[in-house]
Design a protein around this motif. Structure first.
Motif, PDB file in Angstrom:
ATOM      1  N   VAL A 441     -16.517   0.702   3.340  1.00 50.37           N
ATOM      2  CA  VAL A 441     -18.671   0.547   3.444  1.00 50.37           C
ATOM      3  C   VAL A 441     -17.775   1.625   4.312  1.00 50.37           C
ATOM      4  O   VAL A 441     -17.847   2.815   5.102  1.00 50.37           O
ATOM      5  CB  VAL A 441     -18.175   0.232   5.059  1.00 50.37           C
ATOM      6  CG1 VAL A 441     -20.296  -0.173   5.385  1.00 50.37           C
ATOM      7  CG2 VAL A 441     -17.763  -1.711   4.405  1.00 50.37           C
ATOM      8  N   ASP A 442     -19.156   2.299   3.027  1.00 50.83           N
ATOM      9  CA  ASP A 442     -19.877   3.596   3.469  1.00 50.83           C
ATOM     10  C   ASP A 442     -20.753   3.371   4.551  1.00 50.83           C
ATOM     11  O   ASP A 442     -22.032   3.709   4.089  1.00 50.83           O
ATOM     12  CB  ASP A 442     -19.957   4.391   2.152  1.00 50.83           C
ATOM     13  CG  ASP A 442     -20.839   6.322   2.325  1.00 50.83           C
ATOM     14  OD1 ASP A 442     -21.555   6.376   3.669  1.00 50.83           O
ATOM     15  OD2 ASP A 442     -20.855   6.723   1.574  1.00 50.83           O
ATOM     16  N   ARG A 443     -20.918   3.534   5.855  1.00 55.31           N
ATOM     17  CA  ARG A 443     -21.844   3.345   6.829  1.00 55.31           C
ATOM     18  C   ARG A 443     -22.915   4.420   6.708  1.00 55.31           C
ATOM     19  O   ARG A 443     -23.871   4.338   6.795  1.00 55.31           O
ATOM     20  CB  ARG A 443     -21.226   4.022   7.910  1.00 55.31           C
ATOM     21  CG  ARG A 443     -20.094   2.307   8.481  1.00 55.31           C
ATOM     22  CD  ARG A 443     -19.516   2.367   9.729  1.00 55.31           C
ATOM     23  NE  ARG A 443     -18.228   1.645   9.611  1.00 55.31           N
ATOM     24  CZ  ARG A 443     -18.123   1.173  10.433  1.00 55.31           C
ATOM     25  NH1 ARG A 443     -19.472   0.222  12.012  1.00 55.31           N
ATOM     26  NH2 ARG A 443     -17.485  -0.091  11.010  1.00 55.31           N
ATOM     27  N   SER A 712     -19.530  -0.569  18.087  1.00 53.47           N
ATOM     28  CA  SER A 712     -19.338   0.402  18.736  1.00 53.47           C
ATOM     29  C   SER A 712     -20.701   1.002  19.904  1.00 53.47           C
ATOM     30  O   SER A 712     -22.347   1.422  19.537  1.00 53.47           O
ATOM     31  CB  SER A 712     -19.070   1.769  17.860  1.00 53.47           C
ATOM     32  OG  SER A 712     -19.205   3.569  18.422  1.00 53.47           O
ATOM     33  N   SER A 713     -20.426   1.244  20.479  1.00 58.61           N
ATOM     34  CA  SER A 713     -21.833   1.945  22.360  1.00 58.61           C
ATOM     35  C   SER A 713     -22.178   3.244  21.266  1.00 58.61           C
ATOM     36  O   SER A 713     -23.587   3.514  21.499  1.00 58.61           O
ATOM     37  CB  SER A 713     -21.185   2.044  23.286  1.00 58.61           C
ATOM     38  OG  SER A 713     -19.572   3.350  22.931  1.00 58.61           O
ATOM     39  N   GLN A 714     -21.468   3.687  20.676  1.00 52.10           N
ATOM     40  CA  GLN A 714     -22.474   5.097  20.097  1.00 52.10           C
ATOM     41  C   GLN A 714     -23.136   4.435  18.262  1.00 52.10           C
ATOM     42  O   GLN A 714     -23.385   5.293  17.974  1.00 52.10           O
ATOM     43  CB  GLN A 714     -20.815   5.865  18.945  1.00 52.10           C
ATOM     44  CG  GLN A 714     -20.406   6.683  20.611  1.00 52.10           C
ATOM     45  CD  GLN A 714     -19.671   7.555  19.585  1.00 52.10           C
ATOM     46  OE1 GLN A 714     -19.719   8.607  19.483  1.00 52.10           O
ATOM     47  NE2 GLN A 714     -18.313   6.952  19.880  1.00 52.10           N
ATOM     48  N   GLY A 715     -23.165   3.496  18.045  1.00 46.96           N
ATOM     49  CA  GLY A 715     -24.652   3.377  17.513  1.00 46.96           C
ATOM     50  C   GLY A 715     -23.595   2.223  16.172  1.00 46.96           C
ATOM     51  O   GLY A 715     -22.436   2.524  15.670  1.00 46.96           O
ATOM     52  N   TRP A 716     -24.515   1.745  14.882  1.00 42.56           N
ATOM     53  CA  TRP A 716     -23.912   0.682  13.875  1.00 42.56           C
ATOM     54  C   TRP A 716     -22.899   2.252  13.089  1.00 42.56           C
ATOM     55  O   TRP A 716     -22.431   1.021  12.616  1.00 42.56           O
ATOM     56  CB  TRP A 716     -25.365   1.195  13.057  1.00 42.56           C
ATOM     57  CG  TRP A 716     -24.906   0.013  11.839  1.00 42.56           C
ATOM     58  CD1 TRP A 716     -24.551  -1.295  11.856  1.00 42.56           C
ATOM     59  CD2 TRP A 716     -24.618  -0.508  10.792  1.00 42.56           C
ATOM     60  NE1 TRP A 716     -24.075  -2.101  10.665  1.00 42.56           N
ATOM     61  CE2 TRP A 716     -24.337  -0.943  10.166  1.00 42.56           C
ATOM     62  CE3 TRP A 716     -24.693   1.427   9.871  1.00 42.56           C
ATOM     63  CZ2 TRP A 716     -23.767  -0.691   8.307  1.00 42.56           C
ATOM     64  CZ3 TRP A 716     -24.272   0.736   8.547  1.00 42.56           C
ATOM     65  CH2 TRP A 716     -24.248   0.011   7.669  1.00 42.56           C
ATOM     66  N   HIS A 717     -23.011   3.057  13.213  1.00 46.59           N
ATOM     67  CA  HIS A 717     -22.628   4.219  11.969  1.00 46.59           C
ATOM     68  C   HIS A 717     -21.311   4.893  12.549  1.00 46.59           C
ATOM     69  O   HIS A 717     -20.419   4.910  11.830  1.00 46.59           O
ATOM     70  CB  HIS A 717     -23.302   5.790  12.147  1.00 46.59           C
ATOM     71  CG  HIS A 717     -24.718   5.547  11.710  1.00 46.59           C
ATOM     72  ND1 HIS A 717     -26.243   4.942  11.530  1.00 46.59           N
ATOM     73  CD2 HIS A 717     -25.126   5.673   9.808  1.00 46.59           C
ATOM     74  CE1 HIS A 717     -26.866   5.251  10.855  1.00 46.59           C
ATOM     75  NE2 HIS A 717     -26.259   5.451   9.700  1.00 46.59           N
ATOM     76  N   VAL A 718     -20.926   4.084  13.830  1.00 46.16           N
ATOM     77  CA  VAL A 718     -19.602   4.639  14.309  1.00 46.16           C
ATOM     78  C   VAL A 718     -19.055   3.365  14.126  1.00 46.16           C
ATOM     79  O   VAL A 718     -18.962   2.532  14.888  1.00 46.16           O
ATOM     80  CB  VAL A 718     -19.667   5.199  15.644  1.00 46.16           C
ATOM     81  CG1 VAL A 718     -18.721   6.329  15.707  1.00 46.16           C
ATOM     82  CG2 VAL A 718     -20.881   6.829  15.871  1.00 46.16           C
ATOM     83  N   PRO A 882     -12.863   8.272   8.132  1.00 45.13           N
ATOM     84  CA  PRO A 882     -14.199   7.290   8.921  1.00 45.13           C
ATOM     85  C   PRO A 882     -14.294   6.266   8.517  1.00 45.13           C
ATOM     86  O   PRO A 882     -14.179   5.484   8.891  1.00 45.13           O
ATOM     87  CB  PRO A 882     -14.768   7.787   9.115  1.00 45.13           C
ATOM     88  CG  PRO A 882     -14.517   9.586   9.767  1.00 45.13           C
ATOM     89  CD  PRO A 882     -13.755  10.159   8.060  1.00 45.13           C
ATOM     90  N   ARG A 883     -13.767   6.298   7.204  1.00 40.41           N
ATOM     91  CA  ARG A 883     -14.076   4.527   6.527  1.00 40.41           C
ATOM     92  C   ARG A 883     -13.288   3.991   6.218  1.00 40.41           C
ATOM     93  O   ARG A 883     -13.247   2.724   5.463  1.00 40.41           O
ATOM     94  CB  ARG A 883     -15.373   5.608   4.703  1.00 40.41           C
ATOM     95  CG  ARG A 883     -16.087   6.209   4.739  1.00 40.41           C
ATOM     96  CD  ARG A 883     -16.323   6.232   4.057  1.00 40.41           C
ATOM     97  NE  ARG A 883     -16.244   7.521   3.104  1.00 40.41           N
ATOM     98  CZ  ARG A 883     -16.794   7.461   1.908  1.00 40.41           C
ATOM     99  NH1 ARG A 883     -17.646   7.443   1.337  1.00 40.41           N
ATOM    100  NH2 ARG A 883     -16.069   9.057   1.476  1.00 40.41           N
ATOM    101  N   ALA A 884     -12.200   4.299   6.842  1.00 41.33           N
ATOM    102  CA  ALA A 884     -10.915   3.445   6.355  1.00 41.33           C
ATOM    103  C   ALA A 884     -10.541   2.363   7.192  1.00 41.33           C
ATOM    104  O   ALA A 884      -9.803   1.792   7.611  1.00 41.33           O
ATOM    105  CB  ALA A 884      -9.939   4.322   7.014  1.00 41.33           C
TER     106      ALA A 884
END
Length: 967
Positions: A441-443, A712-718, A882-884
């Motif tokens: 998934v490419d966030r 993630s507490s840092q948001g959807w992309h993380v 990160p996309r792993a």
């Protein structure tokens, strides 16, 4: 106008008679003295500046940057042996379209790209020898009785093979099969006509550096709407002739579902437009390279003819390289097949008997029964001169260059590993491929990819976006050939990877025959070119040593040489390529469906012996051309495979019961097919959003199962980490209070997801891997969770700068990676080697909370003799991209996650991690000890360094792997 020597001579005599010898003589002597340089015998074989590669790289301009407005007479272009207009008249298309095409082909900007596109999909792929050449070879060397005992689902001698004939074509037309029939060519031509405005390069006269994929622009939407009814009409006609079944249902779905129809339309448009541009770029590049070489030869001979001498001599002595990538090629298996003293085959059969008879609670047995008659036959000595003769010779005479422990990166999956092997780039970081798995998934884009389907067309695009340098781009100044591999945008000649995959399964040897023909034709040209160069060098020597007072003869020879050099420039690139990339997918492709040790793979009639046959044919082309002593061969597999005996579906066993037990809705989106199922289609213009999904799941090859979560507490992309996954709440929990498990009455606010998955999958899970902390190239921390003998183990792998620590949170030392265990598929280590390994284990392996730190090289040495080679390094690298995925599940050996077939990879066992890596031929010192260990990503940089003599350093200029020391 092209002048002949006779015309020049007559012209010169006429001038002398007109103006007088006395008038011409001073000028003649001056001009000849200017070109009278040292004798050929005084010129070194290798000049300090003028070399073949140096001229192509430094003296010729970048030939990929050129104008596309090449004025040509289109009547000289032939397709299927006919002029373009005559060929169009033979196609089954309506009269109105024919008339329009015949009018438009008078415009070179329309006709030239079209004709080279047609030639790429017609002349390049047809006209080869008919039938299954490997089968013919086997029938020449084995009796019918002998072959009968080796029959299997992919090789029968008692029936007419699907590849016996490439259907009988009309007179004057090459023989071919779908999708290269006249009907298919017609369909492609209809699409081309609808896409006549194939890019701005048609208007501004400049070829683009890259292909521009379709976007959501109004202009592109208009193109899609124009082409979609053409496609739907063609599919409706196809449906009327199809038998009932899964394929017909899939085609019917495309016709009936608007989004799917658009997905297929977008892929078709991009495929056609990209290949039109690629074919035309190759054609234009060829023209420009010839023009520039001829100009350089002409000007150099006039000013410094010894430069031409050095160039021609250097071309005679140039280095060549062939890089072969074989999907699923495993070193241990090959060595076991050619060396009866290697324990691999005996151990594989013992494990087969053990696992095929065992059952586990909650598991389903694989329904396919593997045919392993030959594996059983190999338990006693087997002598056969026609079984793997090429590999036997390789292990006997070129053993120094064959890596004992070849390492494939985790997960051991083709889409991740193939670009590594082909380009030498790593996955993460700047100029890394960015492709961590067969799915991700490419966030940033809110886009899920799954590359078994039309998303395969996106692979080149993703690599390009990450600025990965392919071998073809790095070697663009040389003469290059691609046989059936992807990432070939800068190749000078190319055979399409996707086309080979689409046809090669049913028409055996499809891509191999076409590649061999190309090499054989070029090999014959190589011999003639060498003769031509010898003649040119002799002429230049004669010219150089000729007295200036013989001005009539010398001036005539001068013009003859200019004419000969001009002719040579037209054919100089017709010989064998300086660099060739060959991709063979079949050992992996069929091992999935038949089993990695089945007769279909390892029998004399199987895929490995077929590969052996083709390797010998390729090698023969270079030997017959007289360049074998200058050619370096390198071959690597992207992974190995292991058999599957029991299967499990984590959604059914873990996620669905989890939702029921906690009485909460969990939105699960599956982006992959189960192994053995068909491909999936994604609308590249309108991919489905993952925003409102709790868990995205995907499985690959039975050996890896990925879950993406978004809490993630840092948001959807993380990517969330372990602590956050232990407090996971599905989106439904924001609307409905999550209830407690049935055996507890206290309500809870979150679900300990890692705990739940580890417990529910404990009987099939080798271990799962999650992020413990942030991960990057210099700092990363991951957690492994799994069960051994009924006890849960939590272990940490931590990277700090260049040092790695591996320790347990729940025991005195970590056990999940089996660092202390011995690999039963390998020969036992010597007493000295075993003692040294145990000492290194004591140095690196942490006890309790005492952390020890070792380098990646030390950890690799520690694990080489274990059942999971290089696992510590590979797992710490997994999440540097990160996309792993958020959670990666790896099943136990013999188990398969979401699969229907008996062959598995993507996991962490030795059978999956072990990849063949071998180099032989020129540049490999056979008096050196055998290479001990190497990663398959080292193949490309090693070949590049041999060809260019430029030192390669991992971490620089986009190289992700070090060079193997073969000299």
């Amino acid at each position: 106008m092209k002048f002949t020597a006779r015309m020049v001579r007559n012209h010169y005599v006429k001038r002398v008679l007109t103006f007088g010898v006395a008038t011409m003589l001073p000028a003649m002597l001056w001009s000849l003295s200017a070109v009278a340089k040292p004798s050929l015998k005084d010129v070194p074989i290798f000049g300090g500046v003028i070399t073949y590669a140096g001229v192509l790289k430094n003296q010729l301009q970048d030939t990929w940057q050129f104008s596309q407005r090449l004025v040509r007479d289109t009547s000289v272009f032939l397709v299927a042996g006919m002029t373009l207009d005559a060929y169009i008249l033979t196609l089954p298309i309506d009269r109105q379209l024919k008339q329009r095409l015949l009018v438009q082909i008078s415009d070179p900007t329309y006709a030239i790209p079209l004709v080279y596109f047609l030639r790429m999909f017609y002349d390049r792929y047809t006209g080869v020898a008919e039938g299954d050449l490997f089968k013919a070879y086997m029938q020449q060397n084995y009796s019918p009785a002998a072959l009968t005992q080796y029959e299997h689902s992919l090789f029968q001698i008692t029936e007419s093979s699907f590849a016996e004939s490439e259907h009988t074509a009309p007179a004057g037309e090459h023989k071919s099969v779908f999708p290269l029939s006249r009907d298919t060519i017609s369909a492609i031509l209809i699409v081309y006509d609808a896409l006549v405005d194939i890019g701005t390069w048609q208007d501004d006269g400049q070829l683009p550096e890259h292909y521009q994929y379709l976007t959501n622009s109004a202009a592109d939407q208009k193109v899609i709407e124009q082409v979609r009814p053409i496609l739907i009409d063609a599919l409706k006609k196809l449906l009327s002739s199809m038998d009932d079944g899964d394929i017909k249902q899939a085609v019917q779905h495309v016709v009936e579902d608007e989004n799917t129809a658009e997905a297929v339309t977008v892929s078709l448009i991009d495929f056609v437009r990209l290949n039109v541009l690629k074919a035309y770029r190759q054609y234009a590049n060829e023209i420009h390279r010839k023009q520039q070489l001829k100009a350089w030869l002409n000007s150099s001979f006039k000013q410094t003819p010894h430069d031409v001498v050095e160039f021609l001599q250097s071309q005679n002595e140039r280095k060549l390289a062939v890089q072969i990538v074989v999907d699923g090629l495993q070193q241990g298996l090959l060595e076991g097949l050619v060396n009866p003293h290697f324990p691999f085959i005996q151990q594989a059969f013992a494990q087969h008997k053990l696992q095929s008879q065992s059952t586990s609670a909650g598991m389903k047995p694989i329904t396919y029964t593997q045919q392993v008659d030959f594996l059983q036959r190999l338990q006693s000595p087997y002598e056969d001169a026609h079984y793997l003769p090429f590999f036997k010779q390789l292990y006997r005479t070129q053993r120094a260059g064959i890596v004992q422990h070849g390492i494939a990166s985790t997960p051991t999956i083709s889409v991740r590993n193939l670009p590594i092997v082909k380009t030498g780039a790593k996955v993460s970081g700047e100029m890394g491929t960015g492709i961590p798995n067969f799915h991700f998934v490419d966030r940033d884009k809110d886009r899920a990819y799954y590359f078994y389907g039309n998303d395969a067309l996106q692979l080149d695009r993703l690599v390009e976006e990450n600025q990965v340098k392919t071998m073809f781009e790095r070697l663009h100044h040389l003469n290059t050939l691609n046989c059936n591999a992807q990432y070939d945008w800068y190749a000078h000649t190319s055979y399409d990877a996707l086309l080979n995959l689409a046809i090669g399964e049913k028409q055996r040897d499809f891509g191999e025959k076409r590649c061999l023909r190309e090499l054989q034709v070029r090999g014959k040209a190589e011999v003639k070119l060498r003769q031509h160069r010898a003649k040119l060098l002799a002429q230049i020597e004669r010219f150089s040593s000729m007295s200036n007072w013989r001005f009539f003869a010398k001036f005539t020879l001068y013009w003859e040489l200019l004419e000969a050099l001009n002719d040579y420039g037209d054919i100089a690139f017709n010989g064998l390529p300086d660099y060739t990339l060959i991709y063979n997918p079949w050992p992996d492709h069929f091992a999935h469906f038949k089993g990695p040790f089945s007769d279909e793979i390892i029998a004399p009639t199987g895929e490995l012996n077929r590969l052996d046959y083709w390797l010998q044919q390729y090698s023969n082309a270079y030997t017959h051309a007289g360049v074998a002593d200058k050619t370096l061969w390198g071959m690597a597999g992207d992974h190995g495979l292991t058999p599957v005996y029991q299967i499990i579906n984590p959604e059914e066993v873990a996620l669905e019961p989890l939702a029921a037990e906690y009485d909460v809705a969990i939105e699960v989106r599956k982006i992959s097919s189960d192994e053995g199922e068909g491909p999936k289609l994604t609308n590249a213009m309108n991919p489905p959003s993952m925003r409102d999904v709790d868990i995205v799941v995907a499985s690959t090859a039975g050996g890896n199962y990925m879950l993406d979560l978004f809490n993630s507490s840092q948001g959807w992309h993380v990517q969330p980490q372990y602590s956050e996954l232990q407090q996971w709440r599905p989106i439904a929990a924001s609307h409905n209070k999550v209830k407690a498990p049935l055996n507890d009455t206290a309500p809870i606010l979150s679900i300990p997801l890692v705990d739940e998955l580890a417990m529910r999958l404990k009987d099939s899970l080798d271990y799962m891997v999650v992020r413990e902390d942030d991960c990057g190239d210099l700092s990363c921390k991951v957690r492994l969770v799994g069960h051994r003998y009924g006890k849960r183990h939590d272990e940490i792998i931590e990277l700090k700068d260049k040092f790695i620590s591996y320790y347990s949170l729940t025991a005195s030392e970590p056990v999940l990676l089996g660092v202390r265990d011995n690999n039963v598929y390998l020969n036992p280590a010597s007493t000295v080697a075993s003692a040294w390994r145990q000492e290194l284990i004591q140095t690196c392996l942490s006890h309790s909370q005492q952390q020890k730190w070792c380098t990646a090289a030390q950890w690799r040495e520690v694990s080489l003799g274990s059942p999971k080679p290089d696992s510590v390094n590979q797992l710490i690298q997994l999440y540097q991209e990160p996309r792993a995925g958020t959670i990666n599940l790896f099943p136990l050996p013999g188990m398969g996650y979401n699969t229907k077939v008996p062959g598995r990879h993507a996991g962490e066992s030795y059978l999956e991690k072990d990849a063949f890596i071998g180099l032989w031929g020129a540049g490999v010192a056979q008096d050196k000890p055998r290479l001990s260990v190497g990663e398959n990503g080292s193949l490309a940089p090693t070949i590049y360094q041999y060809l260019t003599q430029e030192p390669v350093h991992a971490g620089e200029k986009g190289w992700g792997y070090p060079v193997l020391q073969i000299k």
